[in-house]
Design a protein around this motif. Structure first.
Motif, PDB file in Angstrom:
ATOM      1  N   MET A 168       0.832  -1.213   0.000  1.00  0.00           N
ATOM      2  CA  MET A 168       0.000   0.000   0.000  1.00  0.00           C
ATOM      3  C   MET A 168       0.863   1.258   0.000  1.00  0.00           C
ATOM      4  SD  MET A 168      -2.885  -1.281   2.716  1.00  0.00           S
ATOM      5  CE  MET A 168      -3.894   0.209   2.636  1.00  0.00           C
ATOM      6  N   GLN A 169       1.962   1.234   0.747  1.00  0.00           N
ATOM      7  CA  GLN A 169       2.876   2.377   0.774  1.00  0.00           C
ATOM      8  C   GLN A 169       3.557   2.549  -0.582  1.00  0.00           C
ATOM      9  OE1 GLN A 169       5.152   0.755   4.059  1.00  0.00           O
ATOM     10  NE2 GLN A 169       4.706   2.582   5.290  1.00  0.00           N
ATOM     11  N   ALA A 170       4.065   1.465  -1.116  1.00  0.00           N
ATOM     12  CA  ALA A 170       4.824   1.527  -2.367  1.00  0.00           C
ATOM     13  C   ALA A 170       3.972   2.023  -3.521  1.00  0.00           C
ATOM     14  CB  ALA A 170       5.411   0.159  -2.693  1.00  0.00           C
ATOM     15  N   THR A 171       2.713   1.599  -3.547  1.00  0.00           N
ATOM     16  CA  THR A 171       1.840   1.913  -4.686  1.00  0.00           C
ATOM     17  C   THR A 171       0.979   3.143  -4.448  1.00  0.00           C
ATOM     18  OG1 THR A 171       0.118   0.392  -3.905  1.00  0.00           O
ATOM     19  CG2 THR A 171       1.792  -0.505  -5.408  1.00  0.00           C
ATOM     20  N   GLY A 172       1.266   3.863  -3.382  1.00  0.00           N
ATOM     21  CA  GLY A 172       0.594   5.135  -3.157  1.00  0.00           C
ATOM     22  C   GLY A 172      -0.816   5.045  -2.623  1.00  0.00           C
ATOM     23  N   MET A 173      -1.229   3.875  -2.176  1.00  0.00           N
ATOM     24  CA  MET A 173      -2.547   3.782  -1.544  1.00  0.00           C
ATOM     25  C   MET A 173      -2.549   4.548  -0.231  1.00  0.00           C
ATOM     26  SD  MET A 173      -3.442  -0.211  -2.344  1.00  0.00           S
ATOM     27  CE  MET A 173      -4.961  -0.212  -1.407  1.00  0.00           C
ATOM     28  N   VAL A 174      -1.376   4.643   0.382  1.00  0.00           N
ATOM     29  CA  VAL A 174      -1.186   5.496   1.556  1.00  0.00           C
ATOM     30  C   VAL A 174       0.052   6.349   1.321  1.00  0.00           C
ATOM     31  CG1 VAL A 174      -2.291   3.893   3.177  1.00  0.00           C
ATOM     32  CG2 VAL A 174       0.169   3.779   2.831  1.00  0.00           C
ATOM     33  N   ASN A 175       0.044   7.555   1.825  1.00  0.00           N
ATOM     34  CA  ASN A 175       1.199   8.447   1.740  1.00  0.00           C
ATOM     35  C   ASN A 175       1.875   8.436   3.100  1.00  0.00           C
ATOM     36  OD1 ASN A 175       3.068  10.503   1.482  1.00  0.00           O
ATOM     37  ND2 ASN A 175       1.586  12.073   0.882  1.00  0.00           N
ATOM     38  N   ASP A 176       2.955   7.688   3.199  1.00  0.00           N
ATOM     39  CA  ASP A 176       3.698   7.594   4.450  1.00  0.00           C
ATOM     40  C   ASP A 176       5.049   8.297   4.385  1.00  0.00           C
ATOM     41  OD1 ASP A 176       2.055   6.482   6.344  1.00  0.00           O
ATOM     42  OD2 ASP A 176       2.727   4.430   6.040  1.00  0.00           O
ATOM     43  N   HIS A 177       5.204   9.195   3.413  1.00  0.00           N
ATOM     44  CA  HIS A 177       6.391  10.051   3.458  1.00  0.00           C
ATOM     45  C   HIS A 177       6.261  10.939   4.695  1.00  0.00           C
ATOM     46  CE1 HIS A 177       8.289   9.220  -0.419  1.00  0.00           C
ATOM     47  NE2 HIS A 177       7.074   9.132  -0.926  1.00  0.00           N
ATOM     48  N   LEU A 178       7.364  11.196   5.352  1.00  0.00           N
ATOM     49  CA  LEU A 178       7.328  12.113   6.487  1.00  0.00           C
ATOM     50  C   LEU A 178       6.916  13.496   5.996  1.00  0.00           C
ATOM     51  CD1 LEU A 178      10.632  11.080   8.345  1.00  0.00           C
ATOM     52  CD2 LEU A 178       8.301  10.247   8.727  1.00  0.00           C
ATOM     53  N   VAL A 179       6.231  14.237   6.833  1.00  0.00           N
ATOM     54  CA  VAL A 179       5.757  15.568   6.412  1.00  0.00           C
ATOM     55  C   VAL A 179       6.922  16.494   6.084  1.00  0.00           C
ATOM     56  CG1 VAL A 179       3.513  15.465   7.551  1.00  0.00           C
ATOM     57  CG2 VAL A 179       5.503  16.287   8.829  1.00  0.00           C
ATOM     58  N   SER A 180       8.092  16.227   6.645  1.00  0.00           N
ATOM     59  CA  SER A 180       9.272  17.051   6.362  1.00  0.00           C
ATOM     60  C   SER A 180       9.924  16.704   5.027  1.00  0.00           C
ATOM     61  CB  SER A 180      10.301  16.876   7.487  1.00  0.00           C
ATOM     62  OG  SER A 180      10.651  15.499   7.616  1.00  0.00           O
ATOM     63  N   CYS A 181       9.493  15.621   4.412  1.00  0.00           N
ATOM     64  CA  CYS A 181      10.069  15.154   3.147  1.00  0.00           C
ATOM     65  C   CYS A 181       9.369  15.845   1.974  1.00  0.00           C
ATOM     66  CB  CYS A 181       9.893  13.632   3.046  1.00  0.00           C
ATOM     67  SG  CYS A 181      10.420  12.928   1.465  1.00  0.00           S
ATOM     68  N   PRO A 182      10.104  16.370   1.011  1.00  0.00           N
ATOM     69  CA  PRO A 182       9.471  17.004  -0.150  1.00  0.00           C
ATOM     70  C   PRO A 182       8.487  16.090  -0.882  1.00  0.00           C
ATOM     71  CG  PRO A 182      11.833  17.429  -0.154  1.00  0.00           C
ATOM     72  CD  PRO A 182      11.572  16.442   0.936  1.00  0.00           C
ATOM     73  N   ALA A 183       8.740  14.778  -0.857  1.00  0.00           N
ATOM     74  CA  ALA A 183       7.863  13.842  -1.562  1.00  0.00           C
ATOM     75  C   ALA A 183       6.475  13.766  -0.927  1.00  0.00           C
ATOM     76  CB  ALA A 183       8.494  12.459  -1.610  1.00  0.00           C
ATOM     77  N   HIS A 184       6.347  14.130   0.350  1.00  0.00           N
ATOM     78  CA  HIS A 184       5.024  14.104   0.984  1.00  0.00           C
ATOM     79  C   HIS A 184       4.074  15.042   0.254  1.00  0.00           C
ATOM     80  CE1 HIS A 184       1.788  15.074   3.833  1.00  0.00           C
ATOM     81  NE2 HIS A 184       1.981  13.847   4.274  1.00  0.00           N
ATOM     82  N   GLY A 185       4.521  16.260   0.022  1.00  0.00           N
ATOM     83  CA  GLY A 185       3.699  17.234  -0.699  1.00  0.00           C
ATOM     84  C   GLY A 185       3.456  16.849  -2.133  1.00  0.00           C
ATOM     85  N   GLU A 186       4.461  16.255  -2.774  1.00  0.00           N
ATOM     86  CA  GLU A 186       4.310  15.809  -4.156  1.00  0.00           C
ATOM     87  C   GLU A 186       3.222  14.732  -4.252  1.00  0.00           C
ATOM     88  OE1 GLU A 186       8.210  14.503  -5.271  1.00  0.00           O
ATOM     89  OE2 GLU A 186       9.093  16.489  -4.943  1.00  0.00           O
ATOM     90  N   CYS A 187       3.248  13.787  -3.314  1.00  0.00           N
ATOM     91  CA  CYS A 187       2.254  12.707  -3.339  1.00  0.00           C
ATOM     92  C   CYS A 187       0.866  13.245  -2.992  1.00  0.00           C
ATOM     93  CB  CYS A 187       2.659  11.588  -2.383  1.00  0.00           C
ATOM     94  SG  CYS A 187       4.108  10.671  -2.961  1.00  0.00           S
TER      95      CYS A 187
END
Length: 194
Positions: A168-187
């Motif tokens: 689920m994490q890998a395929t974007g069903m959940v966004n578990d990037h840390l909020v401090s990570c730029p990828a969190h906002g991208e996802c």
């Protein structure tokens, strides 16, 4: 300056590329979802980077993750795979890939779209978590418990709750990037665009 990415990918270029370009991005491509399901099963008990480094070998050995071809693998083909140093040579995991390909096709033959099957667990939209530190990220959740149970009932194996949550994490069903990570906002932006 400290790397703002999620800590788990620090120090390895392949891991960073995977983190930056794939992990957590909503994935609706059937072939790719199947690939991740088989790779997550292969990863069981190992680190993800181990599987990531073998990914291209897996693609070659497993016919580009074509479930139709994999479902037809004979015992002789399985024995040949078990001699391939480019993959994880675990009989249970290799046999599981064949079983899961058959279950995937059975799902389709029953009229169920495999992509919808997975995404229905999150109502078709990625869940947005706001994790502040790695310790906040669980290994599994009640939702991954339900997905695991449903997959097992559909004939899949090597689909425990931890494997399902990683999927689920890998395929974007959940966004578990840390909020401090730029990828969190991208996802998050990708999810809003759906």
């Amino acid at each position: 300056m400290q790397d703002p990415r999620c800590h788990w990918c620090h120090g390895d270029a392949l891991y960073q590329q995977y983190h930056d370009q794939e992990w957590g991005r909503p994935l609706f491509d059937e072939q790719s979802l199947f690939e991740f399901l088989l790779l997550e099963g292969a990863q069981a008990g190992l680190s993800w980077i181990t599987v990531l480094r073998k990914r291209e070998h897996y693609r070659a050995a497993f016919d580009g993750f074509d479930p139709v071809k994999i479902a037809r693998y004979s015992p002789a083909k399985i024995e040949k795979l078990l001699q391939n140093p480019g993959i994880i040579r675990n009989r249970l995991k290799v046999s599981s890939a064949v079983k899961n390909a058959r279950a995937w096709l059975d799902l389709k033959e029953s009229g169920q779209d495999p992509v919808a099957f997975f995404w229905d667990f999150v109502d078709g939209r990625p869940l947005q978590n706001n994790r502040k530190k790695m310790a906040d990220i669980p290994a599994s959740t009640p939702l991954s418990d339900r997905l695991s149970k449903a997959l097992k009932q559909a004939g899949f194996n090597f689909v425990g709750s931890t494997i399902c949550y990683a999927h689920m994490q890998a395929t974007g069903m959940v966004n578990d990037h840390l909020v401090s990570c730029p990828a969190h906002g991208e996802c998050l932006a990708l999810a809003k665009a759906l």
